[in-house]
Motif scaffolding. Structure first.
Motif, PDB file in Angstrom:
ATOM      1  N   LEU A   1      -4.285 -10.564  -6.560  1.00 51.65           N
ATOM      2  CA  LEU A   1      -5.060 -11.403  -7.471  1.00 51.65           C
ATOM      3  C   LEU A   1      -6.037 -10.552  -8.279  1.00 51.65           C
ATOM      4  CD1 LEU A   1      -5.717 -14.314  -8.405  1.00 51.65           C
ATOM      5  CD2 LEU A   1      -7.419 -14.394  -6.559  1.00 51.65           C
ATOM      6  N   ALA A   2      -6.683  -9.586  -7.618  1.00 48.99           N
ATOM      7  CA  ALA A   2      -7.623  -8.712  -8.322  1.00 48.99           C
ATOM      8  C   ALA A   2      -6.914  -7.891  -9.392  1.00 48.99           C
ATOM      9  CB  ALA A   2      -8.325  -7.799  -7.331  1.00 48.99           C
ATOM     10  N   ALA A   3      -5.666  -7.535  -9.131  1.00 52.35           N
ATOM     11  CA  ALA A   3      -4.874  -6.791 -10.113  1.00 52.35           C
ATOM     12  C   ALA A   3      -4.246  -7.704 -11.160  1.00 52.35           C
ATOM     13  CB  ALA A   3      -3.778  -5.995  -9.401  1.00 52.35           C
ATOM     14  N   ARG A   4      -4.473  -9.015 -11.017  1.00 46.46           N
ATOM     15  CA  ARG A   4      -3.980 -10.031 -11.951  1.00 46.46           C
ATOM     16  C   ARG A   4      -2.452 -10.075 -12.009  1.00 46.46           C
ATOM     17  NH1 ARG A   4      -8.354  -9.620 -17.013  1.00 46.46           N
ATOM     18  NH2 ARG A   4     -10.200  -9.866 -15.691  1.00 46.46           N
ATOM     19  N   VAL A   5      -1.826  -9.884 -10.849  1.00 46.33           N
ATOM     20  CA  VAL A   5      -0.365  -9.930 -10.791  1.00 46.33           C
ATOM     21  C   VAL A   5       0.161 -10.848  -9.696  1.00 46.33           C
ATOM     22  CG1 VAL A   5      -0.038  -7.654 -11.837  1.00 46.33           C
ATOM     23  CG2 VAL A   5      -0.257  -7.850  -9.336  1.00 46.33           C
ATOM     24  N   LEU A   6      -0.704 -11.564  -9.002  1.00 45.92           N
ATOM     25  CA  LEU A   6      -0.236 -12.420  -7.913  1.00 45.92           C
ATOM     26  C   LEU A   6       0.810 -13.410  -8.401  1.00 45.92           C
ATOM     27  CD1 LEU A   6      -0.419 -13.388  -4.982  1.00 45.92           C
ATOM     28  CD2 LEU A   6      -2.358 -14.826  -5.649  1.00 45.92           C
ATOM     29  N   ASP A   7       0.636 -13.935  -9.609  1.00 45.63           N
ATOM     30  CA  ASP A   7       1.560 -14.947 -10.124  1.00 45.63           C
ATOM     31  C   ASP A   7       2.921 -14.382 -10.501  1.00 45.63           C
ATOM     32  OD1 ASP A   7       0.607 -13.505 -12.296  1.00 45.63           O
ATOM     33  OD2 ASP A   7       0.438 -15.247 -13.611  1.00 45.63           O
TER      34      ASP A   7
ATOM     35  N   ASP B   1       0.826  -1.204   0.000  1.00 47.96           N
ATOM     36  CA  ASP B   1       0.000   0.000   0.000  1.00 47.96           C
ATOM     37  C   ASP B   1       0.861   1.255   0.000  1.00 47.96           C
ATOM     38  OD1 ASP B   1      -2.437  -1.546   0.237  1.00 47.96           O
ATOM     39  OD2 ASP B   1      -1.748  -1.983   2.265  1.00 47.96           O
ATOM     40  N   GLY B   2       0.633   2.116  -0.974  1.00 50.07           N
ATOM     41  CA  GLY B   2       1.454   3.301  -1.132  1.00 50.07           C
ATOM     42  C   GLY B   2       2.663   3.059  -2.009  1.00 50.07           C
ATOM     43  N   THR B   3       2.840   1.816  -2.439  1.00 53.39           N
ATOM     44  CA  THR B   3       3.994   1.454  -3.255  1.00 53.39           C
ATOM     45  C   THR B   3       3.522   0.807  -4.561  1.00 53.39           C
ATOM     46  OG1 THR B   3       5.350   1.161  -1.276  1.00 53.39           O
ATOM     47  CG2 THR B   3       6.161   0.160  -3.297  1.00 53.39           C
ATOM     48  N   LEU B   4       2.941  -0.378  -4.470  1.00 54.04           N
ATOM     49  CA  LEU B   4       2.335  -0.992  -5.649  1.00 54.04           C
ATOM     50  C   LEU B   4       0.995  -0.331  -5.968  1.00 54.04           C
ATOM     51  CD1 LEU B   4       3.003  -4.780  -4.916  1.00 54.04           C
ATOM     52  CD2 LEU B   4       4.273  -3.283  -6.478  1.00 54.04           C
TER      53      LEU B   4
ATOM     54  N   PRO C   1       0.812   0.787 -14.258  1.00 55.28           N
ATOM     55  CA  PRO C   1       0.257  -0.482 -14.731  1.00 55.28           C
ATOM     56  C   PRO C   1       1.176  -1.636 -14.308  1.00 55.28           C
ATOM     57  CG  PRO C   1       0.106   1.194 -16.437  1.00 55.28           C
ATOM     58  CD  PRO C   1       0.953   1.776 -15.343  1.00 55.28           C
ATOM     59  N   LEU C   2       0.689  -2.441 -13.382  1.00 57.38           N
ATOM     60  CA  LEU C   2       1.578  -3.394 -12.709  1.00 57.38           C
ATOM     61  C   LEU C   2       2.016  -4.561 -13.576  1.00 57.38           C
ATOM     62  CD1 LEU C   2       0.044  -3.553  -9.112  1.00 57.38           C
ATOM     63  CD2 LEU C   2       2.175  -2.447  -9.847  1.00 57.38           C
ATOM     64  N   ALA C   3       1.113  -5.131 -14.361  1.00 55.31           N
ATOM     65  CA  ALA C   3       1.480  -6.335 -15.106  1.00 55.31           C
ATOM     66  C   ALA C   3       2.679  -6.104 -16.026  1.00 55.31           C
ATOM     67  CB  ALA C   3       0.280  -6.870 -15.879  1.00 55.31           C
ATOM     68  N   PRO C   4       2.664  -5.090 -16.901  1.00 58.46           N
ATOM     69  CA  PRO C   4       3.831  -4.897 -17.755  1.00 58.46           C
ATOM     70  C   PRO C   4       5.073  -4.481 -16.974  1.00 58.46           C
ATOM     71  CG  PRO C   4       2.241  -3.128 -18.082  1.00 58.46           C
ATOM     72  CD  PRO C   4       1.568  -4.168 -17.257  1.00 58.46           C
ATOM     73  N   PHE C   5       4.886  -3.707 -15.918  1.00 59.12           N
ATOM     74  CA  PHE C   5       6.033  -3.301 -15.105  1.00 59.12           C
ATOM     75  C   PHE C   5       6.713  -4.510 -14.482  1.00 59.12           C
ATOM     76  CE2 PHE C   5       7.312  -2.383 -10.665  1.00 59.12           C
ATOM     77  CZ  PHE C   5       8.452  -1.641 -10.922  1.00 59.12           C
TER      78      PHE C   5
ATOM     79  N   ASP D   1      -0.127  -5.189   6.103  1.00 60.11           N
ATOM     80  CA  ASP D   1      -1.494  -5.667   5.979  1.00 60.11           C
ATOM     81  C   ASP D   1      -1.480  -7.164   6.295  1.00 60.11           C
ATOM     82  OD1 ASP D   1      -4.192  -5.770   5.367  1.00 60.11           O
ATOM     83  OD2 ASP D   1      -3.947  -5.406   3.228  1.00 60.11           O
ATOM     84  N   ALA D   2      -2.645  -7.774   6.477  1.00 60.34           N
ATOM     85  CA  ALA D   2      -2.699  -9.225   6.626  1.00 60.34           C
ATOM     86  C   ALA D   2      -2.431  -9.893   5.274  1.00 60.34           C
ATOM     87  CB  ALA D   2      -4.061  -9.647   7.161  1.00 60.34           C
ATOM     88  N   GLU D   3      -1.980 -11.141   5.311  1.00 54.93           N
ATOM     89  CA  GLU D   3      -1.618 -11.821   4.064  1.00 54.93           C
ATOM     90  C   GLU D   3      -2.824 -12.070   3.164  1.00 54.93           C
ATOM     91  OE1 GLU D   3       0.350 -16.001   2.481  1.00 54.93           O
ATOM     92  OE2 GLU D   3       0.884 -15.265   4.486  1.00 54.93           O
ATOM     93  N   ALA D   4      -3.968 -12.441   3.742  1.00 54.37           N
ATOM     94  CA  ALA D   4      -5.124 -12.772   2.898  1.00 54.37           C
ATOM     95  C   ALA D   4      -5.601 -11.572   2.077  1.00 54.37           C
ATOM     96  CB  ALA D   4      -6.256 -13.339   3.745  1.00 54.37           C
ATOM     97  N   PRO D   5      -5.809 -10.385   2.678  1.00 54.84           N
ATOM     98  CA  PRO D   5      -6.155  -9.234   1.842  1.00 54.84           C
ATOM     99  C   PRO D   5      -5.074  -8.887   0.828  1.00 54.84           C
ATOM    100  CG  PRO D   5      -6.653  -8.769   4.137  1.00 54.84           C
ATOM    101  CD  PRO D   5      -5.882 -10.059   4.106  1.00 54.84           C
ATOM    102  N   ALA D   6      -3.813  -9.036   1.224  1.00 53.71           N
ATOM    103  CA  ALA D   6      -2.727  -8.735   0.288  1.00 53.71           C
ATOM    104  C   ALA D   6      -2.817  -9.628  -0.944  1.00 53.71           C
ATOM    105  CB  ALA D   6      -1.377  -8.909   0.976  1.00 53.71           C
ATOM    106  N   ARG D   7      -3.010 -10.910  -0.727  1.00 54.74           N
ATOM    107  CA  ARG D   7      -3.140 -11.819  -1.870  1.00 54.74           C
ATOM    108  C   ARG D   7      -4.390 -11.499  -2.685  1.00 54.74           C
ATOM    109  NH1 ARG D   7       0.115 -16.140  -2.329  1.00 54.74           N
ATOM    110  NH2 ARG D   7       1.610 -16.488  -0.625  1.00 54.74           N
TER     111      ARG D   7
END
Length: 231
Positions: A135-141, A11-14, A104-108, A125-131
């Motif tokens: 995941l919502a941003a489609r960059v977890l992988d 938060d504040g970074t990504l 834009p996170l995916a190309p970065f 933050d807690a791990e579950a919200p972070a994941r």
């Protein structure tokens, strides 16, 4: 010394801090008070949040604190809730909070991975919200490692989560980089023996971050150019 791995705060970074957490604070406070705006406004001051202005104070516990620390500030106002229930509500609303990507996170992230860099996230933050956010941003992988304050490695500014990242990706901390928007992030990076970068997509200004960072950048999108200067 070349950088082989980068661990990011979340938060504040990504993600842009204000866009995410101002919405979270409003939603949580109204939910917890049964939509009583006057009471929500009063309780918001305990966590440095002005509901009417929809703005955090620079010293708000939410900026770099853990959900447990936020609960410490709030629990006397909600005696009907157990501590686990209060933390659970904080985390539930965090999972629902809108996420605005700093760039834009995916190309970065794909660009960094193409350079052979290992990537991680260490958040208070807690791990579950972070994941859920990643995941919502489609960059977890894109990440080799994700840790929250409740993942068993401690919380920043202690170096535990960063050292766990280095161990997970088998990279010497001296060849790793911590990127964050708060002094908690930078202190953790220094304590872990990493290089550190500050970014200005959170609440802290350059003058606050600079004493603890190798450089302060407008946002994470400037990292590739900074890495190139290191040869």
């Amino acid at each position: 010394m070349s950088i082989e791995a980068i661990v990011f705060d979340k938060d504040g970074t990504l993600f842009d801090f204000a866009a995410t957490w101002e919405a979270w604070a409003e939603a949580f406070l109204l939910r917890a008070t049964g939509q009583d705006r006057a009471r929500a406004q009063a309780i918001g001051t305990e966590i440095g949040f002005d509901l009417a202005a929809r703005r955090f104070a620079p010293d708000s516990v939410v900026i770099a604190g853990t959900p447990a620390e936020v609960a410490d500030a709030l629990e006397r106002h909600f005696p009907q809730l157990t501590r686990p229930a209060l933390i659970g509500m904080l985390n539930e609303e965090a999972e629902l909070a809108p996420q605005i990507e700093a760039v834009p996170l995916a190309p970065f992230l794909d660009g960094l991975r193409a350079q052979g860099l290992r990537l991680g996230v260490a958040t208070n933050d807690a791990e579950a919200p972070a994941r859920a956010h990643l995941l919502a941003a489609r960059v977890l992988d894109r990440f080799d490692f994700v840790a929250g304050f409740d993942s068993g490695h401690g919380a920043k500014p202690a170096p535990g989560p960063l050292l766990a990242f280095c161990a997970a990706v088998d990279v010497d901390p001296a060849r790793a980089l911590m990127v964050g928007d708060s002094t908690h992030d930078l202190h953790a990076g220094r304590a872990a023996g990493m290089s550190t970068l500050g970014v200005l997509t959170g609440m802290a200004g350059a003058d606050e971050l600079a004493p603890h960072a190798d450089a302060v950048l407008p946002d994470i999108g400037h990292i590739p150019a900074w890495l190139a200067t290191r040869g």
